[in-house]
Design a protein around this motif. Structure first.
Motif, PDB file in Angstrom:
ATOM      1  N   GLY A   1       0.791  -1.223   0.000  1.00 55.78           N
ATOM      2  CA  GLY A   1       0.000   0.000   0.000  1.00 55.78           C
ATOM      3  C   GLY A   1       0.822   1.271   0.000  1.00 55.78           C
ATOM      4  N   ARG A   2       2.133   1.141   0.196  1.00 55.41           N
ATOM      5  CA  ARG A   2       2.998   2.325   0.208  1.00 55.41           C
ATOM      6  C   ARG A   2       3.493   2.625  -1.210  1.00 55.41           C
ATOM      7  NH1 ARG A   2       0.556   3.428   4.660  1.00 55.41           N
ATOM      8  NH2 ARG A   2       1.298   2.282   6.493  1.00 55.41           N
ATOM      9  N   ASN A   3       3.958   3.862  -1.411  1.00 50.57           N
ATOM     10  CA  ASN A   3       4.390   4.244  -2.747  1.00 50.57           C
ATOM     11  C   ASN A   3       5.691   5.033  -2.734  1.00 50.57           C
ATOM     12  OD1 ASN A   3       3.850   7.292  -2.910  1.00 50.57           O
ATOM     13  ND2 ASN A   3       1.869   6.536  -2.217  1.00 50.57           N
ATOM     14  N   ILE A   4       6.271   5.152  -3.935  1.00 49.32           N
ATOM     15  CA  ILE A   4       7.497   5.904  -4.182  1.00 49.32           C
ATOM     16  C   ILE A   4       7.172   6.976  -5.212  1.00 49.32           C
ATOM     17  CG2 ILE A   4       9.927   5.708  -4.894  1.00 49.32           C
ATOM     18  CD1 ILE A   4       9.235   2.546  -4.834  1.00 49.32           C
ATOM     19  N   VAL A   5       7.803   8.121  -5.109  1.00 53.59           N
ATOM     20  CA  VAL A   5       7.753   9.132  -6.163  1.00 53.59           C
ATOM     21  C   VAL A   5       9.115   9.122  -6.847  1.00 53.59           C
ATOM     22  CG1 VAL A   5       7.573  11.586  -6.682  1.00 53.59           C
ATOM     23  CG2 VAL A   5       6.052  10.549  -4.986  1.00 53.59           C
ATOM     24  N   ALA A   6       9.120   8.864  -8.161  1.00 57.38           N
ATOM     25  CA  ALA A   6      10.372   8.702  -8.889  1.00 57.38           C
ATOM     26  C   ALA A   6      10.404   9.578 -10.130  1.00 57.38           C
ATOM     27  CB  ALA A   6      10.572   7.236  -9.278  1.00 57.38           C
ATOM     28  N   SER A   7      11.604   9.899 -10.544  1.00 51.34           N
ATOM     29  CA  SER A   7      11.797  10.681 -11.752  1.00 51.34           C
ATOM     30  C   SER A   7      11.417   9.876 -12.984  1.00 51.34           C
ATOM     31  CB  SER A   7      13.262  11.109 -11.858  1.00 51.34           C
ATOM     32  OG  SER A   7      13.536  11.716 -13.108  1.00 51.34           O
ATOM     33  N   THR A   8      10.902  10.560 -13.992  1.00 52.52           N
ATOM     34  CA  THR A   8      10.635   9.900 -15.276  1.00 52.52           C
ATOM     35  C   THR A   8      11.933   9.582 -16.003  1.00 52.52           C
ATOM     36  OG1 THR A   8      10.405  12.090 -16.285  1.00 52.52           O
ATOM     37  CG2 THR A   8       8.374  10.952 -15.645  1.00 52.52           C
ATOM     38  N   ARG A   9      12.998  10.299 -15.661  1.00 50.56           N
ATOM     39  CA  ARG A   9      14.283  10.113 -16.343  1.00 50.56           C
ATOM     40  C   ARG A   9      15.128   9.117 -15.565  1.00 50.56           C
ATOM     41  NH1 ARG A   9      13.563  15.850 -16.682  1.00 50.56           N
ATOM     42  NH2 ARG A   9      13.055  16.486 -18.818  1.00 50.56           N
ATOM     43  N   LEU A  10      14.860   7.833 -15.835  1.00 54.28           N
ATOM     44  CA  LEU A  10      15.574   6.742 -15.190  1.00 54.28           C
ATOM     45  C   LEU A  10      15.940   5.691 -16.220  1.00 54.28           C
ATOM     46  CD1 LEU A  10      13.294   6.081 -12.059  1.00 54.28           C
ATOM     47  CD2 LEU A  10      15.429   7.386 -12.083  1.00 54.28           C
ATOM     48  N   TYR A  11      16.899   4.863 -15.871  1.00 61.59           N
ATOM     49  CA  TYR A  11      17.232   3.689 -16.670  1.00 61.59           C
ATOM     50  C   TYR A  11      15.968   2.857 -16.902  1.00 61.59           C
ATOM     51  CZ  TYR A  11      18.821  -1.178 -17.162  1.00 61.59           C
ATOM     52  OH  TYR A  11      18.982  -2.479 -17.555  1.00 61.59           O
ATOM     53  N   GLY A  12      15.805   2.341 -18.117  1.00 60.12           N
ATOM     54  CA  GLY A  12      14.589   1.621 -18.473  1.00 60.12           C
ATOM     55  C   GLY A  12      14.302   0.440 -17.577  1.00 60.12           C
ATOM     56  N   GLY A  13      15.342  -0.286 -17.166  1.00 61.28           N
ATOM     57  CA  GLY A  13      15.140  -1.415 -16.268  1.00 61.28           C
ATOM     58  C   GLY A  13      14.622  -0.988 -14.910  1.00 61.28           C
ATOM     59  N   THR A  14      15.039   0.193 -14.454  1.00 62.71           N
ATOM     60  CA  THR A  14      14.531   0.718 -13.177  1.00 62.71           C
ATOM     61  C   THR A  14      13.058   1.082 -13.303  1.00 62.71           C
ATOM     62  OG1 THR A  14      16.708   1.579 -12.581  1.00 62.71           O
ATOM     63  CG2 THR A  14      14.811   2.533 -11.456  1.00 62.71           C
ATOM     64  N   ILE A  15      12.688   1.691 -14.420  1.00 59.35           N
ATOM     65  CA  ILE A  15      11.276   2.025 -14.635  1.00 59.35           C
ATOM     66  C   ILE A  15      10.421   0.763 -14.612  1.00 59.35           C
ATOM     67  CG2 ILE A  15       9.616   2.958 -16.292  1.00 59.35           C
ATOM     68  CD1 ILE A  15      11.807   4.917 -17.194  1.00 59.35           C
ATOM     69  N   THR A  16      10.889  -0.297 -15.256  1.00 55.59           N
ATOM     70  CA  THR A  16      10.139  -1.558 -15.246  1.00 55.59           C
ATOM     71  C   THR A  16      10.089  -2.160 -13.852  1.00 55.59           C
ATOM     72  OG1 THR A  16      10.780  -1.993 -17.538  1.00 55.59           O
ATOM     73  CG2 THR A  16      10.006  -3.856 -16.261  1.00 55.59           C
ATOM     74  N   GLN A  17      11.208  -2.150 -13.152  1.00 63.39           N
ATOM     75  CA  GLN A  17      11.229  -2.686 -11.791  1.00 63.39           C
ATOM     76  C   GLN A  17      10.233  -1.945 -10.898  1.00 63.39           C
ATOM     77  OE1 GLN A  17      14.500  -1.722  -9.042  1.00 63.39           O
ATOM     78  NE2 GLN A  17      14.861  -3.918  -8.775  1.00 63.39           N
ATOM     79  N   PHE A  18      10.234  -0.602 -10.992  1.00 62.48           N
ATOM     80  CA  PHE A  18       9.373   0.204 -10.137  1.00 62.48           C
ATOM     81  C   PHE A  18       7.906   0.110 -10.532  1.00 62.48           C
ATOM     82  CE2 PHE A  18      12.439   3.597  -8.232  1.00 62.48           C
ATOM     83  CZ  PHE A  18      13.307   2.592  -7.863  1.00 62.48           C
ATOM     84  N   SER A  19       7.638   0.067 -11.837  1.00 65.85           N
ATOM     85  CA  SER A  19       6.244   0.130 -12.299  1.00 65.85           C
ATOM     86  C   SER A  19       5.573  -1.238 -12.392  1.00 65.85           C
ATOM     87  CB  SER A  19       6.163   0.814 -13.666  1.00 65.85           C
ATOM     88  OG  SER A  19       6.848   0.053 -14.653  1.00 65.85           O
ATOM     89  N   GLN A  20       6.351  -2.296 -12.572  1.00 66.12           N
ATOM     90  CA  GLN A  20       5.774  -3.613 -12.775  1.00 66.12           C
ATOM     91  C   GLN A  20       6.093  -4.587 -11.638  1.00 66.12           C
ATOM     92  OE1 GLN A  20       3.644  -3.950 -15.308  1.00 66.12           O
ATOM     93  NE2 GLN A  20       4.127  -1.843 -15.927  1.00 66.12           N
ATOM     94  N   THR A  21       7.380  -4.848 -11.420  1.00 59.44           N
ATOM     95  CA  THR A  21       7.773  -5.860 -10.438  1.00 59.44           C
ATOM     96  C   THR A  21       7.357  -5.483  -9.021  1.00 59.44           C
ATOM     97  OG1 THR A  21       9.644  -6.433 -11.842  1.00 59.44           O
ATOM     98  CG2 THR A  21       9.711  -7.218  -9.571  1.00 59.44           C
TER      99      THR A  21
END
Length: 428
Positions: free
Chosen positions: A102-122
């Motif tokens: 239930g907790r969340n992170i606020v992250a930059s849109t300008r990140l390595y693609g693998g990090t975006i996938t890890q944060f948004s999917q995994t």
């Protein structure tokens, strides 16, 4: 080691290491061992109860890895560090004590693609969520934070575009919200920027990249500033409340500025098992010894090559922050005063097809999914590292289909320019 403050190059060679007490070996030995003999039953009990610091089992602690942790903490100006198996592992290790379903992170849109996938999917599988925001829009960052936000995450020099984040401004937002700022410092390294000096709570690295510098091992690290008050609110119970696995021990109360580091070893490595191997730590220790020398050459080459590319007829744009045309150049004196790094992207007028032909036509540049190597590297993010993203996400991350990412190495710059020139001509 002396208590007198020492320069970066001295720390890069000496910090965290002394001559081996058993043999006098000057270089840190590779302690290729699984376990360690206890002096007696009381010694074993004290180690397992976190009443004494020492070695139990190499999933948790190892002398070679310990030396690397101490060296990186010194270079980053942190209170402690925990090494692990990769940069992705470091991101999980950094967030694990902070998050809950239930907790969340606020992250930059300008990140390595693998990090975006890890944060948004995994991370969804953990019950965590992530809101991606343009970190140049400070009001949007503030608006994205809510009562369930437990961290803000960004990169110092963003991969792939080389954009520089205003860490001081983001840190001020994190402080106001009472949450930690986590900064990925992989592409800058502590030679160019120490995010803790700009207000970061935690710093993560993929040690696979510039810190090792030779493309031989994978590794990650989490560095703790030791400055965050984990007990100021009830948001971080893993650190501020009794831990059942250690008979009610409270990490922040017991270990103070070292609380996050001890938790990373005693809980993170114990239960997640993302352990670095001792040989990998040894390679990284040796790589760090020449970090400043390599970074100086990386930056000198990148500056020369980026300026040449900007004037090429086939090139629509270059994102290197060291160019006068970059909107991020004014951040260099504050964030990265020694230079803008050696990672940037090039937009080709011929679009996607020209990019793939260009990559195929290069000879000195290696087409690999890595960066920060001594040799120059190239990749087309839209078809590889950022392939899993939508085109909208690719554009937001600075990896649009007409974009090629260059990681400039330490070869002769004129030879690299000649290789780029012939490949651009071959791409039409």
């Amino acid at each position: 080691m002396t208590d007198t403050p020492q320069g970066f190059d001295t720390l890069a060679i000496h910090a965290g290491t002394e001559a081996d007490p058993a043999t006098g070996a000057r270089q840190v030995p590779i302690y290729q061992t699984t376990a360690y003999v206890f002096r007696d039953a009381d010694h074993a009990a004290a180690l397992f109860g976190l009443q004494e610091v020492g070695y139990i089992y190499s999933r948790l602690t190892n002398p070679t890895i310990g030396a690397l942790q101490n060296r990186i903490a010194a270079l980053e100006g942190g209170a402690g560090a925990v090494c692990c198996s990769s940069g992705h592992a470091a991101q999980i290790m950094a967030l694990f004590p902070l998050m809950a379903p239930g907790r969340n992170i606020v992250a930059s849109t300008r990140l390595y693609g693998g990090t975006i996938t890890q944060f948004s999917q995994t991370f969804k599988r953990f019950g965590w969520s992530c809101t991606f925001v343009d970190f140049d829009d400070l009001d949007a960052v503030k608006a994205a934070i809510n009562d369930d936000t437990r961290a803000i995450f960004c990169e110092t020099i963003a991969n792939p575009g080389g954009y520089i984040t205003d860490l001081d401004a983001i840190a001020a937002i994190a402080d106001e919200a009472g949450i930690p700022l986590i900064v990925d410092n992989t592409t800058a390294t502590p030679y160019l920027c120490r995010p803790i000096d700009h207000g970061a709570t935690l710093v993560v690295h993929s040690l696979t990249k510039y810190m090792t510098g030779n493309g031989t091992v994978t590794g990650g690290v989490v560095v703790d500033s030791g400055k965050f008050d984990w007990s100021a609110s009830d948001k971080f119970p893993s650190l501020s409340q009794p831990e059942p696995a250690y008979h009610g021990l409270t990490f922040h109360e017991t270990f103070g500025p070292a609380a996050f580091t001890f938790h990373g070893i005693a809980i993170g490595l114990r239960d997640l098992g993302m352990t670095m191997n001792p040989q990998g730590a040894h390679y990284t220790l040796m790589g760090i010894e020449t970090l400043s020398l390599r970074m100086e050459k990386h930056i000198a080459n990148a500056q020369k090559i980026a300026a040449w590319l900007e004037g090429h007829d086939a090139v629509a744009g270059v994102t290197y922050a060291g160019l006068d045309s970059s909107p991020y150049k004014n951040r260099i004196p504050k964030i990265c005063p020694k230079g803008a790094g050696a990672l940037f992207t090039v937009q080709l007028k011929g679009g996607y097809t020209a990019c793939t032909k260009f990559v195929a036509g290069l000879n000195l540049f290696s087409h690999v999914a890595n960066l920060g190597d001594a040799r120059s590297l190239v990749i087309h993010p839209a078809s590889t590292t950022h392939r899993q993203l939508t085109e909208e996400q690719q554009i937001a991350a600075g990896a649009s289909p007409d974009t090629v990412r260059l990681s400039i190495g330490i070869e002769d710059a004129d030879d690299l320019i000649a290789d780029l020139d012939q490949a651009l001509k071959a791409a039409g």
